[in-house]
Design a protein around this motif. Structure first.
Motif, PDB file in Angstrom:
ATOM      1  N   ALA A 152      21.175 -93.803 -53.363  1.00 48.92           N
ATOM      2  CA  ALA A 152      20.520 -92.487 -53.327  1.00 48.92           C
ATOM      3  C   ALA A 152      20.301 -91.973 -54.749  1.00 48.92           C
ATOM      4  CB  ALA A 152      21.366 -91.506 -52.518  1.00 48.92           C
ATOM      5  N   GLY A 154      18.118 -92.523 -58.630  1.00 50.14           N
ATOM      6  CA  GLY A 154      16.717 -92.365 -58.996  1.00 50.14           C
ATOM      7  C   GLY A 154      15.800 -93.375 -58.339  1.00 50.14           C
ATOM      8  N   ALA A 155      16.177 -94.645 -58.371  1.00 55.00           N
ATOM      9  CA  ALA A 155      15.315 -95.688 -57.801  1.00 55.00           C
ATOM     10  C   ALA A 155      15.232 -95.526 -56.279  1.00 55.00           C
ATOM     11  CB  ALA A 155      15.853 -97.069 -58.152  1.00 55.00           C
ATOM     12  N   ASN A 175      24.639 -94.491 -48.676  1.00 57.35           N
ATOM     13  CA  ASN A 175      25.117 -94.321 -50.053  1.00 57.35           C
ATOM     14  C   ASN A 175      26.609 -94.048 -50.055  1.00 57.35           C
ATOM     15  OD1 ASN A 175      24.358 -94.219 -52.860  1.00 57.35           O
ATOM     16  ND2 ASN A 175      24.970 -92.056 -52.817  1.00 57.35           N
ATOM     17  N   ARG A 176      27.277 -94.587 -51.084  1.00 55.41           N
ATOM     18  CA  ARG A 176      28.720 -94.403 -51.273  1.00 55.41           C
ATOM     19  C   ARG A 176      29.088 -92.918 -51.175  1.00 55.41           C
ATOM     20  NH1 ARG A 176      30.821 -96.263 -57.114  1.00 55.41           N
ATOM     21  NH2 ARG A 176      29.163 -94.842 -57.716  1.00 55.41           N
ATOM     22  N   HIS A 177      28.382 -92.081 -51.892  1.00 55.24           N
ATOM     23  CA  HIS A 177      28.616 -90.634 -51.785  1.00 55.24           C
ATOM     24  C   HIS A 177      27.639 -90.090 -50.741  1.00 55.24           C
ATOM     25  CE1 HIS A 177      30.391 -91.332 -55.851  1.00 55.24           C
ATOM     26  NE2 HIS A 177      31.303 -90.528 -55.326  1.00 55.24           N
ATOM     27  N   ARG A 180      24.859 -87.286 -51.228  1.00 55.95           N
ATOM     28  CA  ARG A 180      23.592 -87.624 -51.908  1.00 55.95           C
ATOM     29  C   ARG A 180      22.609 -88.246 -50.918  1.00 55.95           C
ATOM     30  NH1 ARG A 180      24.029 -90.763 -57.452  1.00 55.95           N
ATOM     31  NH2 ARG A 180      22.085 -89.717 -57.897  1.00 55.95           N
ATOM     32  N   MET A 245      16.361-104.616 -55.662  1.00 60.94           N
ATOM     33  CA  MET A 245      15.622-104.111 -56.840  1.00 60.94           C
ATOM     34  C   MET A 245      16.157-104.688 -58.137  1.00 60.94           C
ATOM     35  SD  MET A 245      14.767-100.151 -56.460  1.00 60.94           S
ATOM     36  CE  MET A 245      14.104 -99.423 -54.982  1.00 60.94           C
ATOM     37  N   GLY A 268      14.030-107.974 -57.720  1.00 57.28           N
ATOM     38  CA  GLY A 268      13.189-106.839 -58.114  1.00 57.28           C
ATOM     39  C   GLY A 268      12.136-107.120 -59.164  1.00 57.28           C
TER      40      GLY A 268
END
Ligand code: NAP
Length: 299
Positions: A152, A154-155, A175-177, A180, A245, A268
Motif C-alpha cells: 500500500a 507509493g507503487a 498490506n502488513r499495516h 494503509r 514489480m 518488473g
C-alpha cells in the motif's frame, strides 16, 4: 514553480542544442533509467543527456527549481521524493493527484507539470504479458480479472488506481499495516464501481479464477523473502499470473515460488520500460522507440 518570464529556448553549446533531463532521487546510482532513456534520445536524434541527479531531501526544492532552466525538459522522480515534490509543481495531472505521487515532471510552457506514469506503465506491462485487452484509446481493459495487490506504498497506490481504471472485477489490497490498505481501498473505491477489499493477513485470501497477483511491496528486493507462502499460491488456479514489480533481483523468491508450481509470472522490468516510455513521450512529444529502449534494458 512558475517561470512564466522565461522563454523555452534550448541552450546552445557551439552549434549543438544541449538539453537535459534526469532522475531525481536518493539513491539514484543503481537506476536502469539512463540506459534506456539515453538510447531512446540518441535513436531519435534528440540532443539531450539523461543524467542522474542524486538529491537528498534538504536539496529537493533547489533541484526542482533547476528544472525551470530553459534547456531542461524535466525529470523522473524516484524514492523517496515521489510525494514530496507535489507542492513544488505548478500543475498536476488528475491521475497523479489521485495517486498522490509524481514520477515524471515536464517543463512545458514555463510551467512544471507533474504526472504519474507508473499506473499506465503497469497496465501496459500486464497487457504485454497477454493479460487484458488494448482499447482503441490506448488504455488497457482488465475486465473479468481479480487483482490481488500486495502493498500500500507509493507503487501500490499507482497500481491500485491503474487497476481500478482498467475495470478489474474486484481488487484485494493486502498490506502488513492494515490501516494503509484500508485507506487506499477507501480512496480507490470512490473511483471504482467494482468492489475493493483490504486485508493484512494473506492467509484469509480466497483464491478467485483469473487472478493477477501483483507484488508492490519492497519485500524480496533486499532479502530472499516472499510476501506470500507457497501453500497459499498453490490454492490459485493454474492460469493465475504473478507480476513482481521488483526487477533487481530479476527473480525474487515470490517469482521462483510461482514459476515452480506452474503459475505464470514476470518481473518488473517491463513496467520500468513502459513507465519510462510514457515519460519519454511527455518530455519530447515523440512516440518512444520501445524496441530500442527494450534492447537497452536487455529484457
Ligand atoms: P514504499 O512506498 O516504501 O512501499 C513499500 C511497501 O512494501 C509498503 O506496502 C510496505 O508495507 C511494504 N513492505 C516493506 N517491507 C515489508 C516487509 N518486510 N514485509 C511486508 N511488507 C513490507 O515503496 P514503493 O515506492 O511503493 O516501491 C515498492 C516496490 O515497487 C519497490 O521494490 C520498487 O522498486 C518497486 N517499483 C517498481 C517499479 C517498476 O517500474 N518496476 C516502479 C515503482 C516501484 P507497510 O505499509 O506495512 O510498511
Amino acid at each position: 514553480m512558475n517561470t512564466r518570464s522565461q522563454t523555452r529556448v534550448p541552450a546552445r553549446i557551439g552549434n549543438r542544442v544541449s538539453l537535459r533531463v534526469g532522475l531525481i532521487g536518493d539513491p539514484v546510482a543503481h537506476s536502469f533509467s539512463p540506459r534506456f532513456q539515453q538510447a531512446a534520445l540518441d535513436q531519435l536524434g534528440i540532443p539531450a543527456r539523461y543524467e542522474l541527479w542524486h538529491t537528498p531531501a534538504d536539496q529537493l526544492l533547489e533541484r526542482v527549481r533547476s528544472l525551470c532552466e530553459e534547456h531542461c525538459l524535466g525529470a523522473n522522480v524516484t524514492i523517496p521524493h515521489k510525494e514530496a515534490v507535489l507542492p513544488f509543481l505548478d500543475k498536476l495531472d488528475p491521475l497523479a493527484e489521485r495517486i498522490g505521487a509524481v514520477n515524471t515532471i515536464v517543463h512545458r510552457d514555463d510551467y512544471l507539470h507533474g504526472y504519474n506514469t507508473d499506473a499506465l506503465g503497469l497496465l501496459r506491462a500486464l497487457h504485454e504479458q497477454g493479460l487484458g485487452e488494448l482499447l482503441p484509446d490506448d488504455s488497457v481493459s482488465l475486465e473479468g480479472y481479480t487483482a490481488v495487490l500486495l502493498g500500500a506504498g507509493g507503487a501500490a497506490r499507482a497500481a491500485a488506481f491503474g487497476l481500478a481504471s482498467a475495470g478489474v472485477e474486484q481488487m484485494i489490497i493486502i498490506n502488513r499495516h492494515l490501516e494503509r490498505a484500508q485507506l487506499l481501498a477507501t480512496e480507490v473505491q470512490q473511483f471504482s464501481e467494482q468492489p475493493v477489499f483490504s486485508l493484512s493477513d494473506p492467509s484469509f485470501l480466497i483464491p478467485h479464477p483469473r487472478s493477477i497477483i501483483i507484488n508492490a511491496t519492497s519485500l524480496g528486493m533486499h532479502e530472499d523473502a516472499s510476501p506470500l507462502p507457497t501453500e497459499l499460491l498453490e490454492r490459485f488456479d493454474p492460469d493465475t499470473f504473478v507480476y513482481d514489480m521488483i526487477y533487481n533481483p530479476s527473480q525474487t523468491r515470490l517469482l521462483c515460488q510461482a514459476l515452480a508450481i506452474g503459475l505464470q509470472g514476470a518481473n518488473g522490468l517491463s513496467m520500468l520500460l513502459h513507465q519510462g516510455a510514457l515519460s519519454f513521450t511527455y518530455w519530447t512529444g515523440r512516440p518512444a522507440p520501445l524496441d530500442v529502449m527494450r534492447s537497452a534494458l536487455v529484457l
